[in-house]
Each structure stands twice: as C-alpha cells, then as structure tokens.
Design a protein around this motif. Structure first.
Motif, mmCIF file in Angstrom:
data_model
loop_
_atom_site.group_PDB
_atom_site.id
_atom_site.type_symbol
_atom_site.label_atom_id
_atom_site.label_comp_id
_atom_site.label_asym_id
_atom_site.label_seq_id
_atom_site.Cartn_x
_atom_site.Cartn_y
_atom_site.Cartn_z
ATOM 1 N N ALA A 56 11.478 -0.449 -9.539
ATOM 2 C CA ALA A 56 12.073 -1.255 -7.888
ATOM 3 C C ALA A 56 11.682 -0.710 -6.756
ATOM 4 O O ALA A 56 11.472 0.688 -6.468
ATOM 5 N N ARG A 57 11.279 -1.684 -5.619
ATOM 6 C CA ARG A 57 10.967 -0.673 -4.354
ATOM 7 C C ARG A 57 11.786 0.160 -3.961
ATOM 8 O O ARG A 57 11.815 1.028 -3.481
ATOM 9 N N VAL A 58 12.852 -0.124 -4.112
ATOM 10 C CA VAL A 58 14.448 0.869 -2.797
ATOM 11 C C VAL A 58 14.354 2.141 -3.920
ATOM 12 O O VAL A 58 14.521 3.193 -3.268
ATOM 13 N N ASN A 59 14.220 2.426 -4.794
ATOM 14 C CA ASN A 59 14.079 3.814 -5.282
ATOM 15 C C ASN A 59 13.191 4.677 -5.040
ATOM 16 O O ASN A 59 13.723 5.875 -5.081
ATOM 17 N N GLY A 60 11.748 3.813 -4.696
ATOM 18 C CA GLY A 60 10.856 4.394 -4.272
ATOM 19 C C GLY A 60 11.153 4.927 -2.919
ATOM 20 O O GLY A 60 10.803 6.249 -2.300
ATOM 21 N N MET A 186 0.391 10.923 -5.769
ATOM 22 C CA MET A 186 1.271 11.088 -6.782
ATOM 23 C C MET A 186 1.709 9.422 -7.531
ATOM 24 O O MET A 186 1.236 9.767 -8.406
ATOM 25 N N VAL A 187 2.309 8.908 -7.086
ATOM 26 C CA VAL A 187 3.096 7.454 -6.848
ATOM 27 C C VAL A 187 2.249 6.665 -6.375
ATOM 28 O O VAL A 187 2.617 5.309 -6.456
ATOM 29 N N GLY A 188 1.781 6.616 -5.099
ATOM 30 C CA GLY A 188 0.901 5.049 -4.796
ATOM 31 C C GLY A 188 0.282 4.831 -4.992
ATOM 32 O O GLY A 188 0.131 3.673 -4.205
ATOM 33 N N HIS A 189 -0.366 5.220 -5.833
ATOM 34 C CA HIS A 189 -2.029 4.306 -6.726
ATOM 35 C C HIS A 189 -1.394 3.171 -7.119
ATOM 36 O O HIS A 189 -0.167 3.383 -7.752
ATOM 37 N N ARG A 190 -2.031 2.027 -7.694
ATOM 38 C CA ARG A 190 -1.419 1.035 -8.399
ATOM 39 C C ARG A 190 -1.292 1.046 -10.545
ATOM 40 O O ARG A 190 -2.788 1.621 -10.509
ATOM 41 N N SER A 191 -0.581 1.045 -10.311
ATOM 42 C CA SER A 191 -0.342 1.202 -11.632
ATOM 43 C C SER A 191 1.105 0.232 -12.399
ATOM 44 O O SER A 191 1.639 0.355 -11.388
ATOM 45 N N PRO A 192 1.141 -0.032 -13.613
ATOM 46 C CA PRO A 192 2.501 -0.696 -14.192
ATOM 47 C C PRO A 192 3.248 -0.164 -13.231
ATOM 48 O O PRO A 192 4.626 -0.921 -13.020
ATOM 49 N N ARG A 193 3.412 1.142 -13.467
ATOM 50 C CA ARG A 193 4.707 2.020 -13.745
ATOM 51 C C ARG A 193 5.215 2.282 -11.984
ATOM 52 O O ARG A 193 5.934 2.081 -11.177
ATOM 53 N N ALA A 200 6.732 2.715 -1.081
ATOM 54 C CA ALA A 200 6.666 2.733 0.145
ATOM 55 C C ALA A 200 5.864 4.405 0.317
ATOM 56 O O ALA A 200 5.347 4.340 1.195
ATOM 57 N N ALA A 201 5.802 5.192 -0.718
ATOM 58 C CA ALA A 201 4.441 5.667 -0.301
ATOM 59 C C ALA A 201 3.282 5.536 -0.252
ATOM 60 O O ALA A 201 2.755 6.353 1.094
ATOM 61 N N ASP A 205 2.112 6.524 3.958
ATOM 62 C CA ASP A 205 0.453 6.799 3.313
ATOM 63 C C ASP A 205 0.023 6.281 4.803
ATOM 64 O O ASP A 205 -1.356 6.749 5.382
ATOM 65 N N ASP A 206 -0.795 4.922 4.623
ATOM 66 C CA ASP A 206 -1.600 3.921 5.450
ATOM 67 C C ASP A 206 -0.746 4.153 6.713
ATOM 68 O O ASP A 206 -1.899 4.172 7.750
ATOM 69 N N VAL A 207 0.167 4.406 7.162
ATOM 70 C CA VAL A 207 0.350 5.011 8.099
ATOM 71 C C VAL A 207 0.294 5.797 9.056
ATOM 72 O O VAL A 207 -0.218 5.948 10.053
#
Length: 318
Positions: A56-60, A186-193, A200-201, A205-207
């Motif tokens: 979920a996005r909120v947890n990220g 660590m977590v910003g790349h696109r993957s099922p997980r 959010a990460a 990072d883009d900003v």
C-alpha cells in the motif's frame, strides 16, 4: 564591528569550512571500505521496512517520512552544536559521507582497465558497483555503454545533487538527500513488491533530483570539448528518457562525448528499451576514460559552486 564578524563566523564559518574539508577528504580517500554510513542507514531502513511493509502507498509514505525525518533531525542537531570547530567537523563528516564522486571515478577507471585488457569477466564483476543491470551476457561495447550512462547519471546523484541540497539547507539537506536517494535505490524501482510501497520514495527522489540533474546537464555542456554539440543534444534528447532527470545527464554526456546512448537494458531478467540520445556512434571501450574525466570535471565545477554559494551567503550576512 568585530563582534558581528565573530558572530558570523560562529554561525556560517563552520559550514563553509566543513563543506570544504568534506570535499577535500572525499577527493583524497573516497568512500570508506567498511562501515560506510550509507550502508548502515540501508540496514536500518531495511529493518524498518520489514516492520512497516504492506502492499500500500500509505505504508511507503510512512517509511519515507520516518527515514527522512530522522535524517533531517540528525542534521539539525549537528548544526546546533555550539562549538564552531565541532560544528565544522560534523559538517565535514556529513559532506564526506554523502559524496561519492571519487569512488565513482575510481570505479569508472577500473572498468576502463578491465575493458582495455579484454578481461570481460572482470568487467562484468565490476559493473554492479556502478548500476543494477545484469552484466552476465554483456559484451565489451554494452559494458562500455552501461559504464558511460552510469557515470552520467551518478555524477548527478553522487556529487551534484547532494552538494546542491547542502548549499540550500546545510547538513540537514545533505543527509536528507542521501536518504531519499538511497530509499529510491532500495524500494523505488518498479517490481510487484514495490509498485505501491516504493511509490513515495520514487516520486520524492524525482523531486529532489529535478534541479540538480539540470545543473549537471549544464555543467557537462560547459565542460564538454564541443559545448554547442552537447547543448544541442541535451535540449533535443534530454526529455526522451523515461526518468525525468537521468535523461538530462545522459543526453549531455552523449553530446559531450560524441556518442549515442540508450538501447535495451536487462534488469534481473526484465528488458527495458530506452530511447537513443545523441548523434554519434555507439560508445566503445575508448570512451570510458573520457567519460571518467568528464565526470571529474563536472564534479569539480559543482564543488566550486557549492563552496562559493555557501561563502557568498555568509558574506551577505556579514
């Protein structure tokens, strides 16, 4: 008039001295071989992820907020240290910890040596130090292209961006940027997980890299042997990359070196097709060392601008 001058030194002098000392330390020794603060943070962030993770996005968002908030708090505490020498030392340590320009250039040189020796196995073993591509099936030209593209993008991530945020926001800016960039890796790349948890990460990072990437592109143009060609490729092709920021760096390097970057990249069995940037030939083994020199020049220019900006702020207050 002398009392205000002392007060200015106590508030801004340590920041100028600390930035300069941190830059000199990085230039002299590069990253520590063991116990790197970024690696220590990575382990802490991974432990927090295990507790917070949900698809979920909120947890990220919570994960990013806790990590970045902690870095900002640590930076604020460092800048509130009353003794100017201690504050300068903390600024130097933070600057050294977040910079990676010297190590980046060394990795580029090691890749150049391996490719020039024709040792593809050694080159493939080194590529993960620069990027996340699968090197197992890459021949020398593709290893050279991966190295040049990684040098371009990481010159912004490892040098220009942290210095930019350090000049803007001091030690809190330095630490916060490095945390944001590390979380993206660590977590910003696109993957099922991480499709939702890492959203959010990735966006933050883009900003954080939006302005630094464009500064990197312009500094690359100024450092290029043919600035007009580099500028033309930057303007024409910089927006074609799927990343809003990496394309500016890679396009400028492509124009500066007179090569064409982009193509198919393999990441853990997943193929991504990147648009081409530039007008020249595909990069070869002989383009790696010029790319390293270009990265060093851009890093030197960014360092000079950072110190000048911080010193100018202190001078205005004086």
């Amino acid at each position: 008039m002398r009392i205000p001058s002392v007060a200015i030194w106590c508030s801004d002098g340590p920041r100028v001295a600390g930035f300069l000392a941190g830059l000199l330390i990085d230039a002299a020794v590069g990253d520590p071989r063991a116990g790197h603060p970024v690696a220590l943070f990575g382990r802490a962030a991974a432990a927090l992820e295990r507790r917070l993770y949900r698809d979920a996005r909120v947890n990220g968002v919570v994960h990013v907020a806790v990590c970045v908030g902690g870095a900002v708090a640590l930076g604020v505490a460092a800048e509130r240290v009353s003794h100017p020498v201690a504050r300068a030392a903390l600024t130097a340590a933070a600057t050294w910890a977040v910079l990676g320009g010297t190590t980046l250039a060394r990795e580029g040189e090691l890749m150049a040596e391996a490719l020039e020796d024709g040792d593809l196995e050694r080159a493939r073993e080194r590529l993960p130090h620069l990027c996340g591509r699968d090197p197992s099936s890459l021949a020398a030209p593709e290893l050279a292209r991966a190295t040049v593209e990684s040098l371009a993008e990481n010159t912004s991530d490892a040098v220009v961006a942290p210095l930019f945020w350090g000049a803007v926001a001091g030690v809190p800016g330095l630490l916060a940027y490095r945390v944001v960039n590390t979380l993206d890796a660590m977590v910003g790349h696109r993957s099922p997980r991480y499709e939702r948890f890492g959203w959010a990460a990735a966006r933050l990072d883009d900003v954080a890299n939006y302005v630094p990437a464009r500064i990197t592109g312009l500094l690359t143009v100024l450092a290029a042997p043919a600035p007009r060609r580099a500028l033309a490729v930057l303007v024409r092709d910089g927006h074609r990359h799927p990343s809003p920021n990496a394309g500016r760096c890679e396009a400028a390097f492509a124009g500066a070196l007179g090569v064409t970057l982009g193509g198919a990249n393999v990441y853990s069995g997943r193929i991504e097709h990147r648009p081409t940037m530039g007008d020249g030939r595909k990069p070869g083994v002989g383009d790696v060392r010029p790319a390293v020199r270009l990265a060093r020049l851009v890093g030197f220019a960014a360092s000079a601008l950072c110190v000048a900006a911080v010193a100018a702020r202190a001078s205005r207050k004086r």
